[in-house]
Design a protein around this motif. Structure first.
Motif, PDB file in Angstrom:
ATOM      1  N   SER A  25      32.985  50.953  24.855  1.00  0.00           N
ATOM      2  CA  SER A  25      32.905  49.683  24.607  1.00  0.00           C
ATOM      3  C   SER A  25      33.929  49.246  23.664  1.00  0.00           C
ATOM      4  N   GLY A  26      34.174  49.836  22.428  1.00  0.00           N
ATOM      5  CA  GLY A  26      35.283  49.563  21.375  1.00  0.00           C
ATOM      6  C   GLY A  26      36.340  49.928  21.755  1.00  0.00           C
ATOM      7  N   ALA A  27      36.543  51.237  22.379  1.00  0.00           N
ATOM      8  CA  ALA A  27      38.061  51.632  22.704  1.00  0.00           C
ATOM      9  C   ALA A  27      38.687  50.678  23.614  1.00  0.00           C
ATOM     10  N   THR A  28      37.951  49.920  24.605  1.00  0.00           N
ATOM     11  CA  THR A  28      38.707  48.945  25.487  1.00  0.00           C
ATOM     12  C   THR A  28      38.815  47.725  24.838  1.00  0.00           C
ATOM     13  N   ALA A  29      38.812  47.528  23.616  1.00  0.00           N
ATOM     14  CA  ALA A  29      39.282  46.145  22.912  1.00  0.00           C
ATOM     15  C   ALA A  29      40.715  46.442  22.098  1.00  0.00           C
ATOM     16  N   PHE A  30      41.123  47.704  22.202  1.00  0.00           N
ATOM     17  CA  PHE A  30      42.323  48.006  21.571  1.00  0.00           C
ATOM     18  C   PHE A  30      43.549  47.601  22.631  1.00  0.00           C
ATOM     19  N   PRO A  31      43.374  47.915  24.137  1.00  0.00           N
ATOM     20  CA  PRO A  31      44.531  47.598  25.055  1.00  0.00           C
ATOM     21  C   PRO A  31      44.164  46.260  25.799  1.00  0.00           C
ATOM     22  N   LEU A  32      43.601  45.214  25.185  1.00  0.00           N
ATOM     23  CA  LEU A  32      43.264  43.978  25.848  1.00  0.00           C
ATOM     24  C   LEU A  32      44.137  43.513  26.990  1.00  0.00           C
ATOM     25  N   VAL A  33      45.434  43.354  26.483  1.00  0.00           N
ATOM     26  CA  VAL A  33      46.472  42.761  27.199  1.00  0.00           C
ATOM     27  C   VAL A  33      46.737  43.639  28.611  1.00  0.00           C
ATOM     28  N   HIS A  34      47.051  44.926  28.380  1.00  0.00           N
ATOM     29  CA  HIS A  34      47.279  45.586  29.563  1.00  0.00           C
ATOM     30  C   HIS A  34      46.062  45.879  30.389  1.00  0.00           C
ATOM     31  N   GLU A  35      44.800  46.015  29.800  1.00  0.00           N
ATOM     32  CA  GLU A  35      43.938  46.266  30.591  1.00  0.00           C
ATOM     33  C   GLU A  35      43.504  45.109  31.273  1.00  0.00           C
ATOM     34  N   LEU A  36      43.703  43.770  30.871  1.00  0.00           N
ATOM     35  CA  LEU A  36      43.308  42.702  31.716  1.00  0.00           C
ATOM     36  C   LEU A  36      44.231  42.647  32.807  1.00  0.00           C
ATOM     37  N   ARG A  37      45.681  42.900  32.559  1.00  0.00           N
ATOM     38  CA  ARG A  37      46.592  42.881  33.779  1.00  0.00           C
ATOM     39  C   ARG A  37      46.091  43.846  34.813  1.00  0.00           C
ATOM     40  N   TRP A  38      45.672  45.124  34.221  1.00  0.00           N
ATOM     41  CA  TRP A  38      45.288  46.038  35.485  1.00  0.00           C
ATOM     42  C   TRP A  38      44.051  45.569  36.080  1.00  0.00           C
ATOM     43  N   THR A  39      43.294  45.044  35.280  1.00  0.00           N
ATOM     44  CA  THR A  39      41.865  44.487  36.086  1.00  0.00           C
ATOM     45  C   THR A  39      42.311  43.472  37.094  1.00  0.00           C
ATOM     46  N   GLU A  40      43.060  42.655  37.002  1.00  0.00           N
ATOM     47  CA  GLU A  40      43.614  41.575  37.513  1.00  0.00           C
ATOM     48  C   GLU A  40      44.128  42.157  38.983  1.00  0.00           C
ATOM     49  N   ASP A  41      45.111  43.125  38.773  1.00  0.00           N
ATOM     50  CA  ASP A  41      45.704  43.799  39.886  1.00  0.00           C
ATOM     51  C   ASP A  41      44.532  44.538  40.596  1.00  0.00           C
ATOM     52  N   LEU A  42      43.629  45.106  39.943  1.00  0.00           N
ATOM     53  CA  LEU A  42      42.798  45.802  40.537  1.00  0.00           C
ATOM     54  C   LEU A  42      42.037  44.979  41.712  1.00  0.00           C
ATOM     55  N   LEU A  43      41.362  43.684  40.935  1.00  0.00           N
ATOM     56  CA  LEU A  43      40.407  42.990  41.727  1.00  0.00           C
ATOM     57  C   LEU A  43      41.165  42.276  42.824  1.00  0.00           C
ATOM     58  N   ARG A  44      42.585  41.932  42.703  1.00  0.00           N
ATOM     59  CA  ARG A  44      43.399  41.532  43.915  1.00  0.00           C
ATOM     60  C   ARG A  44      43.687  42.329  44.981  1.00  0.00           C
ATOM     61  N   SER A  45      43.478  43.781  44.624  1.00  0.00           N
ATOM     62  CA  SER A  45      43.783  44.914  45.857  1.00  0.00           C
ATOM     63  C   SER A  45      42.282  44.957  46.363  1.00  0.00           C
ATOM     64  N   LEU A  46      41.148  44.528  45.806  1.00  0.00           N
ATOM     65  CA  LEU A  46      39.878  44.770  46.360  1.00  0.00           C
ATOM     66  C   LEU A  46      39.597  43.215  47.094  1.00  0.00           C
ATOM     67  N   SER A  47      40.498  42.362  47.186  1.00  0.00           N
ATOM     68  CA  SER A  47      40.239  41.129  47.676  1.00  0.00           C
ATOM     69  C   SER A  47      39.362  40.160  47.005  1.00  0.00           C
ATOM     70  N   ALA A  48      39.249  40.399  45.823  1.00  0.00           N
ATOM     71  CA  ALA A  48      38.245  39.704  45.050  1.00  0.00           C
ATOM     72  C   ALA A  48      38.389  38.207  44.819  1.00  0.00           C
ATOM     73  N   PRO A  49      39.832  37.858  45.128  1.00  0.00           N
ATOM     74  CA  PRO A  49      39.978  36.308  44.914  1.00  0.00           C
ATOM     75  C   PRO A  49      39.150  35.455  46.214  1.00  0.00           C
ATOM     76  N   GLU A  50      38.984  36.372  47.444  1.00  0.00           N
ATOM     77  CA  GLU A  50      38.532  35.658  48.620  1.00  0.00           C
ATOM     78  C   GLU A  50      36.994  35.702  48.441  1.00  0.00           C
ATOM     79  N   HIS A  51      36.345  36.638  47.922  1.00  0.00           N
ATOM     80  CA  HIS A  51      34.899  36.927  47.619  1.00  0.00           C
ATOM     81  C   HIS A  51      34.335  36.368  46.242  1.00  0.00           C
ATOM     82  N   LEU A  52      35.039  36.330  45.078  1.00  0.00           N
ATOM     83  CA  LEU A  52      34.544  35.897  44.023  1.00  0.00           C
ATOM     84  C   LEU A  52      35.647  35.081  43.312  1.00  0.00           C
ATOM     85  N   PRO A  53      35.997  33.928  43.795  1.00  0.00           N
ATOM     86  CA  PRO A  53      36.896  33.120  43.459  1.00  0.00           C
ATOM     87  C   PRO A  53      36.847  32.609  41.793  1.00  0.00           C
ATOM     88  N   ALA A  54      35.650  32.279  41.640  1.00  0.00           N
ATOM     89  CA  ALA A  54      35.454  32.056  40.004  1.00  0.00           C
ATOM     90  C   ALA A  54      35.727  33.078  39.110  1.00  0.00           C
TER      91      ALA A  54
END
Length: 175
Positions: A25-54
């Motif tokens: 939990s602590g270690a994930t606070a270091f690379p926040l900028v990159h981590e959030l970009r990766w998370t967004e890319d992953l969610l888009r590849s999983l079609s999250a925008p259609e299923h979880l738009p909020a």
């Protein structure tokens, strides 16, 4: 295996699991900028925008905020480095109960109090900072799920304490 030995082993397994989660939990606070970009890319590849738009709207908004902050005011992210460091330091404190659970039960109780404190912090600060309520619930879940292993460890330590013979009384010093 004796009951005492089994309790000590159980305590240590639960503590290791808790510390690993705290460190991650602590270690994930270091690379926040990159981590959030990766998370967004992953969610888009999983079609999250259609299923979880909020969720996607929120992730995108947070990512944009972090990108802008990182670009113009990177020193603000230094605060999340300290957040990460605090998680790591707190994790180190759990070495005491790992080594001597009965003597260091206070660390477990401190952790339980900290987990309980997450809930009012999230309920008060979340709305002040414009955090969606469903995300506040996710934040509060860290306290709820964090207290479970600590509660189990505390119960095991109390049972271990009951099995531990009391030290002999100190002999009176005669003058």
């Amino acid at each position: 295996m004796s009951e005492r030995r089994a309790l000590l082993r159980g305590i240590r397994v639960w503590l290791i699991a808790f510390v690993v989660c705290l460190v991650l939990s602590g270690a994930t606070a270091f690379p926040l900028v990159h981590e959030l970009r990766w998370t967004e890319d992953l969610l888009r590849s999983l079609s999250a925008p259609e299923h979880l738009p909020a969720l996607m709207d929120w992730i995108e908004r947070v990512r944009q905020g972090l990108d802008a902050t990182d670009e113009k005011y990177p020193f603000v992210l230094y605060g999340t480095d300290w957040l990460a460091f605090a998680h790591l330091v707190i994790a180190v404190a759990f070495y005491g109960p790992y080594r001597d659970p009965v003597r260091n039960i206070w660390v477990i109780e401190f952790g339980m109090i900290a987990c309980a404190g997450i809930i009012p912090l999230a309920l008060v600060c979340g709305p002040i900072r414009g955090i969606p309520f469903w995300w506040t619930v996710i934040d509060m879940s860290f306290g709820v799920f964090g207290v479970i292993p600590l509660y189990v460890v505390r119960q095991k330590i109390k049972r271990l304490e009951a099995l531990t013979p009391a030290p002999p009384a100190a002999a009176a010093v005669t003058a």
